[in-house]
Design an enzyme around this catalytic site. Structure first.
Site, short mmCIF file in Angstrom:
data_model
loop_
_atom_site.label_atom_id
_atom_site.label_comp_id
_atom_site.label_asym_id
_atom_site.label_seq_id
_atom_site.Cartn_x
_atom_site.Cartn_y
_atom_site.Cartn_z
N GLU A 125 0.98 -1.20 -0.32
CA GLU A 125 -0.04 0.22 0.02
C GLU A 125 0.98 0.98 0.24
O GLU A 125 1.65 1.59 0.84
CB GLU A 125 -1.14 0.01 1.48
CG GLU A 125 -1.84 0.82 1.17
CD GLU A 125 -2.51 1.13 0.06
OE1 GLU A 125 -3.20 0.40 -0.66
OE2 GLU A 125 -2.32 2.54 -0.71
N CYS B 102 5.92 5.10 8.12
CA CYS B 102 6.68 4.26 7.96
C CYS B 102 8.47 4.56 7.38
O CYS B 102 8.66 3.75 7.63
CB CYS B 102 5.71 4.35 5.78
SG CYS B 102 4.10 3.96 6.28
P1 NAD Z 1 -1.71 0.36 12.75
O1 NAD Z 1 -0.62 -0.18 13.47
O2 NAD Z 1 -2.48 1.44 12.60
O3 NAD Z 1 -3.05 -0.83 12.91
C1 NAD Z 1 -2.81 -1.88 12.57
C2 NAD Z 1 -4.07 -2.98 13.10
O4 NAD Z 1 -3.16 -4.57 13.62
C3 NAD Z 1 -3.76 -2.77 14.55
O5 NAD Z 1 -5.85 -2.17 14.58
C4 NAD Z 1 -3.79 -3.67 15.51
O6 NAD Z 1 -4.55 -3.88 16.47
C5 NAD Z 1 -4.59 -4.87 13.95
N1 NAD Z 1 -3.63 -6.39 14.39
C6 NAD Z 1 -2.49 -7.05 14.85
N2 NAD Z 1 -2.83 -8.71 15.22
C7 NAD Z 1 -3.39 -8.73 14.40
C8 NAD Z 1 -4.70 -9.87 14.31
N3 NAD Z 1 -3.57 -11.17 14.61
N4 NAD Z 1 -5.38 -9.67 13.56
C9 NAD Z 1 -6.46 -8.89 13.51
N5 NAD Z 1 -5.16 -7.89 13.48
C10 NAD Z 1 -4.52 -7.20 14.07
O7 NAD Z 1 -1.12 0.20 11.29
P2 NAD Z 1 -0.80 0.92 10.15
O8 NAD Z 1 -0.46 2.24 10.35
O9 NAD Z 1 -2.45 0.39 9.56
O10 NAD Z 1 0.20 -0.37 9.12
C11 NAD Z 1 -0.32 -1.13 8.90
C12 NAD Z 1 0.51 -1.95 7.73
O11 NAD Z 1 0.75 -0.80 5.61
C13 NAD Z 1 1.92 -1.64 8.14
O12 NAD Z 1 2.89 -2.78 7.13
C14 NAD Z 1 2.28 -0.53 7.36
O13 NAD Z 1 4.10 -0.29 7.57
C15 NAD Z 1 1.71 -0.34 5.81
N6 NAD Z 1 1.61 1.25 5.83
C16 NAD Z 1 1.22 1.94 6.38
C17 NAD Z 1 1.07 3.34 5.98
C18 NAD Z 1 -0.37 4.67 6.95
O14 NAD Z 1 0.76 5.32 6.81
N7 NAD Z 1 0.48 3.74 8.43
C19 NAD Z 1 0.96 3.19 4.73
C20 NAD Z 1 1.38 2.25 3.50
C21 NAD Z 1 1.53 0.75 4.06
#
Ligand code: NAD
Length: 449
Positions: free
Chosen positions: A151, A263
């Site tokens: 993403e 990130c």
């Molecule tokens: P985040 O911490 O906001 O969300 C992750 C969620 O996953 C949490 O709510 C957590 O409770 C949940 N979770 C963890 N283990 C779980 C399981 N076994 N079952 C169900 N839910 C579970 O993280 P994010 O910022 O959304 O990032 C997620 C991924 O996307 C990361 O790898 C990040 O690098 C990538 N990413 C993030 C962004 C950004 O801007 N935040 C942009 C691109 C990519």
């Protein structure tokens, strides 16, 4: 398509809501019961412009639901996205894949019928192979394929980015995944967003290469800013002068306090580790990481210098805590290191952020949280603009000067002109405008720092 989105954070929630808006039937899953309860009550646990309305519309339309029950969501799904966190592993900076692996094991035991499992989380090259192995071992009879679909959305503009992406990257090793993901992204494809199929490892690498390149671009202009200050130049004019060259491009060339956020810091570190693991060291990225780390504390020292070299017993006001505007995300925000440096030097800190203070309170203790920018300025010896929220762009400078103990502004985002600040009776320090030509506008393209 029936989609299960595992992880309902910044990425899972936005992606899930957008997919449902395209007409897919989406169940967002999270282990955090509070988060799911809030979402089911129509509350959005994060600040992201436009998300509240998008979620409400699709909840009402019956295309979007929220649950902690992973097994039933997965059993009914044609496609399961993994969007859990991949933070830095404590100690070595490697991506912590424990959440991805735990999710894969849970998914394995719940699979029914042919299912495409897609990692949307940012994961190091080779993780798709791991996920495949974990699922095959946990459930040898499972009928599945694993794809990678990193993403690229940016917090603060996440919905727009998701709906109008520059490209969609899909990495597959088994052709059965292709028609399914084409169908998932059909509305975007019709919008002419390029849908690029590659091998799975290549897709994983594209995500890290993109983030590392952008982090390097920011770090480059930050070092140029230091040179401008010493040699007498205007970094904003330098950025504009190089950015107009189409081979370079104007984005991510705003000098500032160093990149932060959820990130770039962790992804650059993880890429460095991958380079080491594969015996292909990435020296440019290693240097980027080191330069950026040093820069955040250097910004604290810049404030100390602006205060005459000593902040002991002084009150420093901080405007903006999040790593960029329009998000409440405090992960790895430069404000954290800047505030720490100032506190280590004996300063008292008063801070305000429009959306980030709830998260900030859990990370930065021992400082005062103010009610607005003017409250921050009251009695302060120096005001430091750390995050360029719009509301900080048009402050009532007379009111600010009158309420401060010492009228001084350190503008770490170059959003003001020296002349307007000095005319208002405050001293002014900014970034990379050594020629004192702070009245050039430069290119105001927003950068993620
Ligand atoms: P985040 O911490 O906001 O969300 C992750 C969620 O996953 C949490 O709510 C957590 O409770 C949940 N979770 C963890 N283990 C779980 C399981 N076994 N079952 C169900 N839910 C579970 O993280 P994010 O910022 O959304 O990032 C997620 C991924 O996307 C990361 O790898 C990040 O690098 C990538 N990413 C993030 C962004 C950004 O801007 N935040 C942009 C691109 C990519």
């Amino acid at each position: 398509m029936r989609i299960a989105m595992i992880g309902s954070g910044y990425v899972g929630l936005v992606s899930g809501a957008c997919f449902s808006d395209y007409g897919h039937d989406v169940t967002c899953v999270d282990v955090n019961q509070d988060k799911i309860d809030q979402l089911n009550n129509g509350e959005i646990p994060i600040f992201e412009p436009g998300l509240q309305a998008l979620v409400a519309d699709n909840l009402n339309a019956g295309r979007l639901s929220f649950t902690t029950a992973l097994a039933s969501a997965v059993a009914q799904a044609d496609v399961v996205f993994i969007a859990v966190g991949t933070p830095s592993r404590r100690g070595d900076g490697h991506a912590d894949l424990s959440y991805v692996r735990a999710a894969a094991t849970e998914i394995a035991n719940a699979l029914k019928g042919f299912t495409v499992i897609v990692t949307k989380s940012t994961v190091p090259v080779g993780t798709g192979d791991d996920v495949e192995r974990i699922i095959a071992q946990a459930n040898p009879k499972a009928n599945f394929v694993v794809a990678s679909n990193p993403e690229f959305l940016r917090e603060g503009a996440a919905i727009e980015d998701f709906k109008r992406p520059d490209r969609i990257v899909v990495g597959i090793e088994d052709e059965r995944a292709r028609p399914v993901l084409e169908e998932v992204y059909r509305p975007l494809y019709l919008n002419q967003a390029p849908l690029m199929f590659t091998g799975r490892r290549t897709a994983e690498l594209i995500k890290y290469a993109a983030n590392a390149f952008l982090a390097m671009k920011i770090t480059f202009i930050n070092e140029m800013a230091d040179l401008c200050e010493k040699a007498g130049g205007d970094v904003q004019a330098v950025a504009r002068g190089i950015g107009l060259d189409k081979r370079i491009g104007s984005k991510f060339l705003n000098a500032g306090p160093g990149y932060g956020g959820s990130c770039f810091p962790k992804d650059t570190l993880a890429l460095v580790k991958s380079g080491q693991d594969f015996d292909a060291p990435l020296r440019l990225i290693e240097t980027t990481v080191a330069v950026n780390d040093q820069r955040k504390r250097a910004m604290g020292r810049k404030v100390i210098a602006a205060c005459g070299g000593d902040v002991r017993g002084k009150t420093i006001g901080i405007l903006g805590l999040t790593f960029k505007p329009n998000t409440d995300d405090m992960r790895d925000a430069p404000s954290i290191a800047i505030i720490q440096t100032l506190r280590d030097a004996g300063a008292t800190i008063r801070a305000y952020d429009p959306e980030g203070m709830d998260m900030a309170r859990t990370i930065i203790e021992g400082i005062e949280y103010a009610t607005d920018a003017y409250d921050v300025a009251t009695g302060a010896d120096c005001l430091v603009l750390v995050t360029e929220w719009n509301q900080f762009r048009s402050l009532d400078l007379d009111r600010i000067r009158q309420s401060m103990a010492t009228p001084a502004l350190v503008d770490l985002r170059n959003i003001y002109r020296r002349k307007e600040i000095e005319d208002a009776g405050l001293s002014y320090v900014s970034i990379g405008r050594g020629a004192d030509s702070g009245d050039h506008d430069g290119d105001q393209t927003a950068a993620t720092q």
